[in-house]
Design an enzyme around this catalytic site. Sequence first.
Site: not given
Length: 543
Positions: A293, A327
């Site tokens: 990720e 994020c």
Amino acid sequence: MNNSKPIIPKAINEPVLDYAPGSSECASIKLKLKELKGTQTEIPAFIHGKAVHTGDLGEIRPPHEVAHLLGAVHKCGSKQVQQAIESALEARKTWSEMDFIDRASIFLKAADLLAGPWRDVLNASTMLGQSKNVFQAEIDAACELIDFFRFNVEYASKIYEEQPYSSPGVWNRLEYRPLEGFVFAVTPFNFTSITGNLPTAPALMGNTVIWKPASTSIYSAYFIYKLLEEAGLPPGVINMVPGSGANIGDPVLASSSFSGLHFTGSTDTFQHMWRTIGANISNYDTYPRIVGETGGKDFILAHSSADPDAVATAIVRGAFEYQGQKCSAASRIYLPKSKWSLIRNALIGQLDEIKMGTVEDFSNFVNAVIDQSSYQNIVGYIKEAQHSTDAEIVTGGHYNDKHGYFIEPTVILASDPQYRTMCEEIFGPVVTIFVYDDEKFDETLTLLDQTSPYALTGAVFAQDRQIIVQACNALRNSAGNFYINDKPTGAVVGQQPFGGARASGTNDKAGAPPNLMRWVSARTIKETFNPPRHFSYPFIKSD
């Protein structure tokens, strides 16, 4: 011998404490902050359960109070990495054969310990080491990590229960083996929960792990390791090796026993590691699993039917909680011209109420960014916007690193939808707005989809249901986590499985069954009870 089939406790999301003034949890966490701040902690590596002191020390300082020394960490090199690899392979012999119930009990115990006596420790260390306010620490270091432990156990048990059909006289089974080798977990600074989940999810499935925490979150990572140790994790199952990326990563990826990467971090680093794995592919005993990720350029899109106050609140929370160092943080905003004035006024009004400073003052909503490098990078974007003919600072734009790395929540208005801060990941308290003509909503959908290589999170605000349907369809591949009339942050384990595609990662959904499936290699077993004793079939017999 464990020949029972216990019922796995039903996973329930850990309740979030609010730390209101005068509450018992508020008093308790303040005492723990004082205790940890008053103690200098020396953090070793942990290889096969033993503390390893290399003597190559790095300082640990709070980003919001850089004059204060929290402790030091012993950094590792290739020698310690090789020891960790040997430890992981040795521990694999017994860990991979341990009954799932026994492995699961360790992480269920860790969850209960974290919900109880370890809650203040993980929260306070996250606050001090990563400059998170108490609420952001609570939902991350305590609640989300507890949820990871509990839900992963429940999901793993269901994976093991998935078995094939057996025809008469045959018993078909699927054995979910751990990977053949070790898993490399590389964890980020911004979420303590991810720091805990990346090494433990593969371990739960029977793998042994080499774990490299981010240098800027090593303080809370140390306490995660000690928590797992108290929960009963055997030596060598998870080996913690702090150090620089190259000093740890290069020898790990060169090992023939490397079998999996569990990564959260920058896109550039992930792509570099993937290229390295590709170059070494013929040297590995098995094809490695790659789960990552990475970055995001997350969006909020508002339609002319949207509620202006709801949009403004989503921008404040989505862009500036934890200084935008998520994020999933909102970073580019598309607003209709007809609602721009109302949203702007509401946005500035809320931002004017925000205080910035140390985490020890609970009235501060915004704290420091993680380190000097990040500070300088973010400030560079702000300075460029201040002198650009294609952008202006709507509010914020101030910064100061005298005592810590403080950057005021900053809103940029861009006249060019391809302006730099509309396209590049910043990872800080900076958000950029582009105002579009109301009648160009369709074109704006296309613009939004094509502007960024990332596809992690995004949100659409509208009251018109047809518009919501249109946006959902047009932006199907633009975000792995898509929000309707809500900010694009705050995914909860068990409710919103998290992950994105394109340049944002492999979208294996942390805290969900798809992620756990990546850490097993299935073996089909067919057992025939009464096997044939001659080759012949009926069709070859004569009439």
